[in-house]
Design a protein around this motif. Structure first.
Motif, mmCIF file in Angstrom:
data_model
loop_
_atom_site.group_PDB
_atom_site.id
_atom_site.type_symbol
_atom_site.label_atom_id
_atom_site.label_comp_id
_atom_site.label_asym_id
_atom_site.label_seq_id
_atom_site.Cartn_x
_atom_site.Cartn_y
_atom_site.Cartn_z
ATOM 1 N N SER A 96 1.378 -0.985 0.336
ATOM 2 C CA SER A 96 0.615 0.408 0.206
ATOM 3 C C SER A 96 0.866 0.981 -0.183
ATOM 4 N N GLU A 97 0.602 2.187 -0.427
ATOM 5 C CA GLU A 97 1.427 3.403 -0.903
ATOM 6 C C GLU A 97 0.124 4.571 -0.875
ATOM 7 N N SER A 98 0.645 5.845 0.114
ATOM 8 C CA SER A 98 0.182 7.134 -0.128
ATOM 9 C C SER A 98 -0.117 7.610 -1.009
ATOM 10 N N LEU A 99 -0.878 8.361 -1.546
ATOM 11 C CA LEU A 99 -0.874 9.290 -2.910
ATOM 12 C C LEU A 99 -1.003 10.798 -2.502
ATOM 13 N N CYS A 100 -1.926 11.277 -2.125
ATOM 14 C CA CYS A 100 -1.995 12.129 -1.171
ATOM 15 C C CYS A 100 -2.771 11.986 0.492
ATOM 16 N N GLU A 101 -2.430 12.847 1.233
ATOM 17 C CA GLU A 101 -3.274 13.130 2.729
ATOM 18 C C GLU A 101 -3.373 14.507 2.856
ATOM 19 N N GLY A 102 -4.877 14.980 2.426
ATOM 20 C CA GLY A 102 -5.166 16.318 2.077
ATOM 21 C C GLY A 102 -5.492 15.939 3.855
ATOM 22 N N ASP A 103 -6.525 17.130 4.317
ATOM 23 C CA ASP A 103 -6.533 17.767 5.378
ATOM 24 C C ASP A 103 -7.748 16.906 5.651
ATOM 25 N N PHE A 104 -8.791 16.602 4.388
ATOM 26 C CA PHE A 104 -9.926 16.040 4.448
ATOM 27 C C PHE A 104 -9.964 14.435 4.050
ATOM 28 N N LEU A 105 -9.774 14.387 2.491
ATOM 29 C CA LEU A 105 -9.541 13.089 2.247
ATOM 30 C C LEU A 105 -7.897 12.544 1.406
ATOM 31 N N LYS A 106 -7.868 11.529 2.037
ATOM 32 C CA LYS A 106 -6.623 10.777 1.695
ATOM 33 C C LYS A 106 -6.728 9.549 0.479
ATOM 34 N N ALA A 107 -5.700 9.639 -0.685
ATOM 35 C CA ALA A 107 -5.441 9.053 -1.632
ATOM 36 C C ALA A 107 -4.440 7.832 -1.762
ATOM 37 N N ARG A 108 -5.265 6.551 -1.751
ATOM 38 C CA ARG A 108 -3.923 5.400 -1.855
ATOM 39 C C ARG A 108 -4.077 4.540 -2.695
ATOM 40 N N ARG A 109 -3.436 4.144 -3.167
ATOM 41 C CA ARG A 109 -2.824 2.617 -4.287
ATOM 42 C C ARG A 109 -2.493 1.786 -3.778
ATOM 43 N N ASP A 110 -3.600 0.456 -3.707
ATOM 44 C CA ASP A 110 -2.897 -0.264 -2.885
ATOM 45 C C ASP A 110 -2.605 -1.740 -4.073
ATOM 46 N N THR A 111 -1.808 -2.820 -4.198
ATOM 47 C CA THR A 111 -1.377 -4.064 -4.649
ATOM 48 C C THR A 111 -2.202 -5.047 -4.208
ATOM 49 N N VAL A 112 -3.294 -5.514 -4.653
ATOM 50 C CA VAL A 112 -4.105 -6.589 -4.155
ATOM 51 C C VAL A 112 -3.915 -7.533 -4.972
ATOM 52 N N ARG A 113 -3.114 -8.756 -4.133
ATOM 53 C CA ARG A 113 -3.383 -10.408 -4.657
ATOM 54 C C ARG A 113 -5.245 -10.400 -5.363
ATOM 55 N N MET A 114 -5.603 -10.697 -6.219
ATOM 56 C CA MET A 114 -6.429 -11.452 -6.344
ATOM 57 C C MET A 114 -6.921 -12.801 -6.613
ATOM 58 N N PRO A 115 -8.292 -13.968 -6.450
ATOM 59 C CA PRO A 115 -8.310 -14.672 -6.080
ATOM 60 C C PRO A 115 -7.951 -15.745 -6.575
ATOM 61 N N ASP A 116 -6.913 -15.664 -8.341
ATOM 62 C CA ASP A 116 -6.765 -16.720 -8.806
ATOM 63 C C ASP A 116 -4.643 -16.504 -8.807
ATOM 64 N N GLY A 117 -4.809 -15.272 -8.316
ATOM 65 C CA GLY A 117 -3.157 -15.693 -7.170
ATOM 66 C C GLY A 117 -2.170 -14.381 -7.825
ATOM 67 N N THR A 118 -3.140 -13.789 -9.567
ATOM 68 C CA THR A 118 -2.320 -12.634 -9.801
ATOM 69 C C THR A 118 -2.737 -11.356 -8.907
ATOM 70 N N THR A 119 -1.537 -10.695 -10.115
ATOM 71 C CA THR A 119 -2.014 -8.715 -9.207
ATOM 72 C C THR A 119 -2.254 -8.359 -9.520
ATOM 73 N N SER A 120 -2.825 -7.036 -9.465
ATOM 74 C CA SER A 120 -3.160 -5.759 -9.791
ATOM 75 C C SER A 120 -3.263 -4.621 -9.150
ATOM 76 N N THR A 121 -3.958 -3.142 -9.291
ATOM 77 C CA THR A 121 -3.918 -2.464 -8.113
ATOM 78 C C THR A 121 -5.077 -1.335 -8.127
ATOM 79 N N ARG A 122 -5.395 -1.254 -6.552
ATOM 80 C CA ARG A 122 -7.141 -0.135 -6.786
ATOM 81 C C ARG A 122 -6.311 0.706 -6.074
ATOM 82 N N GLU A 123 -6.850 1.854 -6.304
ATOM 83 C CA GLU A 123 -6.562 3.368 -6.326
ATOM 84 C C GLU A 123 -7.664 3.582 -5.628
#
Length: 193
Positions: free
Chosen positions: A16-43
């Motif tokens: 997981s990595e932080s993309l933005c740390e605002g006063d109200f909202l924060k944005a993240r990008r996570d690398t996730v393991r999919m059900p079939d074992g592959t990986t993808s990203t989620r922002e």
């Protein structure tokens, strides 16, 4: 609620990595393991949570607000709402926001349910409350808040939902609640303030 039979659908965070740390909202990008074992990203956006209130003026009227919403560049008609402060109880937040934005207090409150506003890219959850036995008082708007309070008949509100006068997602979802509560199809557990 998570269900063991959903294991074949679950994604697991591996980084997981932080993309933005605002006063109200924060944005993240996570690398996730999919059900079939592959990986993808989620922002996605981290949101502190919020409340929306459906204030019942009487058996046929509700209280709405109109305010300019900068991201969409227009004045929107919507139910009163506001964000949760850290650790704040949702009912307390609803009571605070109703008073601050409209000047009204309510003699009775009912928690209707929860709304996940944008499940594909936000953690935001909005707690839906009904308020009745309203008493008018003085508003306490934040320094950067400018809005009009607008009583409206249920029928005019539903017509605005149908014709595009109300396009706010939380208020459109609340229209479903309002219709079902008014018709007695859905019961609420009313509690004193």
């Amino acid at each position: 609620m998570p269900d063991a039979s959903d294991r074949h659908l679950r994604e697991t965070c591996v980084a997981s990595e932080s993309l933005c740390e605002g006063d109200f909202l924060k944005a993240r990008r996570d690398t996730v393991r999919m059900p079939d074992g592959t990986t993808s990203t989620r922002e996605y956006i981290i949101h502190p949570g919020a409340v929306v209130i459906i204030p019942l003026l009487d058996d046929e009227h509700v209280l709405l607000e109109r305010q300019f919403r900068y991201p969409v560049g227009r004045v929107m008609s919507e139910f009163p709402a506001g964000k949760l402060e850290p650790g704040e109880d949702p009912l307390h937040c609803a009571q605070r926001e109703l008073l601050e934005e409209t000047g009204y207090t309510a003699g009775q409150w009912a928690h209707a349910g929860a709304l996940h506003l944008a499940i594909a890219y936000s953690t935001e959850i909005i707690h839906i409350f009904f308020a009745r036995e309203l008493q008018a008082g003085e508003r306490h708007l934040d320094a950067d808040e400018f809005l009009d309070v607008c009583p409206q008949s249920d029928q005019d509100f539903f017509q605005a939902c149908r014709t595009g006068g109300v396009t706010d997602a939380k208020s459109l979802s609340c229209a479903l609640w309002l219709q079902n509560v008014r018709s007695s199809a859905w019961a609420l557990d009313w509690r004193p303030a």
